[in-house]
Design an enzyme around this catalytic site. Structure first.
Site, PDB file in Angstrom:
ATOM      1  CE  LYS A  83       6.953  -6.561 -11.023  1.00 58.26           C
ATOM      2  NZ  LYS A  83       6.635  -7.963 -10.713  1.00 58.26           N
TER       3      LYS A  83
HETATM    4  O1  G3P Z   1       5.701 -10.312  -8.461  1.00 60.92           O
HETATM    5  C1  G3P Z   1       5.942  -9.614  -7.324  1.00 60.92           C
HETATM    6  C2  G3P Z   1       5.276 -10.176  -6.108  1.00 60.92           C
HETATM    7  O2  G3P Z   1       3.906 -10.246  -6.298  1.00 60.92           O
HETATM    8  C3  G3P Z   1       5.881 -11.473  -5.609  1.00 60.92           C
HETATM    9  O3  G3P Z   1       5.138 -12.032  -4.591  1.00 60.92           O
HETATM   10  O4  G3P Z   1       4.600 -14.034  -3.257  1.00 60.92           O
HETATM   11  O5  G3P Z   1       6.883 -13.840  -4.278  1.00 60.92           O
HETATM   12  O6  G3P Z   1       6.217 -12.401  -2.347  1.00 60.92           O
HETATM   13  P1  G3P Z   1       5.742 -13.136  -3.557  1.00 60.92           P
END
Ligand code: G3P
Length: 216
Positions: A83
């Site tokens: 990533k």
């Molecule tokens: O891992 C990336 C993403 O899915 C993170 O999500 O909930 O931290 O905005 P969030």
């Protein structure tokens, strides 16, 4: 549509994998920071469980360092996808790392232009963050629809991975918008299955069945 789980917790990944619908895993530095063990050990344990790609994120900022870190992360296990955040240095690194045959998941995507650049650089996945856009008053799902149209217009093979998902409705909307993958927090995976009418209906069927059996 592929379902990934968005966590670095081995327990949560085992539980989701046992449901039989898991196609991969996405982690990030925040997820990693909550787990015991080294970065490498956590990833190896995850790779043993899941039959699919496992995203692991770089923390370097300069492109040469991102390239070197990506190479090291990719060597941990063949299932690893690296990533890389979509910055200027990130973009240079995405191009280099992808051309070396390492699969890249481009993260922290909040605009269609970022997604277009990621595809041109050879990314395997683009991760638009739906929930975080919703949080600041934008419509995150609109970004998925726009990227889908752009990628289809030009035949880009980069897969759209809907990230920062907060609800079952996000999953339905991402599916309607043509996202290739959705990465789900463990709580949302459970919500996908739950419906009160299923529970009520099942109870009624079993009550009727048992009453009928007792009469015989
Ligand atoms: O891992 C990336 C993403 O899915 C993170 O999500 O909930 O931290 O905005 P969030």
């Amino acid at each position: 549509m592929k379902f990934f789980i968005d966590t670095a917790s081995v327990k949560e990944i085992q539980e989701a994998n046992a449901m039989g619908i898991l196609d991969g895993v996405t982690t990030n530095p925040t997820h990693m920071s909550k787990e015991e063990g080294t970065f490498e050990d956590i990833l190896l344990r995850i790779c043993e469980i899941v039959d699919g790609p496992v995203s692991a994120e770089v923390v370097s900022l300069k492109w040469e360092e991102i390239v070197a870190e990506a190479g090291k992360i990719a060597k941990i296990h063949p299932k690893i996808v690296v990533k890389i955040p979509i910055t200027l240095d990130g973009l240079k690194a995405i191009k280099r790392v992808s051309s070396e045959g390492i699969r890249v998941n481009v993260t922290l995507c909040f605009s269609a232009t970022q997604a277009l650049l990621a595809a041109k650089a050879g990314a395997t996945y683009i991760s638009p963050f739906i929930g975080r856009l919703d949080d600041i008053g934008h419509e995150g799902m609109e970004l998925i629809r726009t990227i889908r149209e752009i990628y289809d217009n030009y035949g880009f093979e980069t897969q759209i991975l809907a990230a920062s998902v907060r609800s079952p409705q996000h999953v339905v909307q991402a599916a309607l918008a043509g996202a290739d993958v959705v990465t789900l927090p463990p709580a949302v995976i459970k919500q996908l299955l739950a419906h009160p009418l299923t529970d009520i209906g099942l109870k009624r069927f079993l009550d009727d069945w048992n009453a009928w059996k007792q009469k015989k």
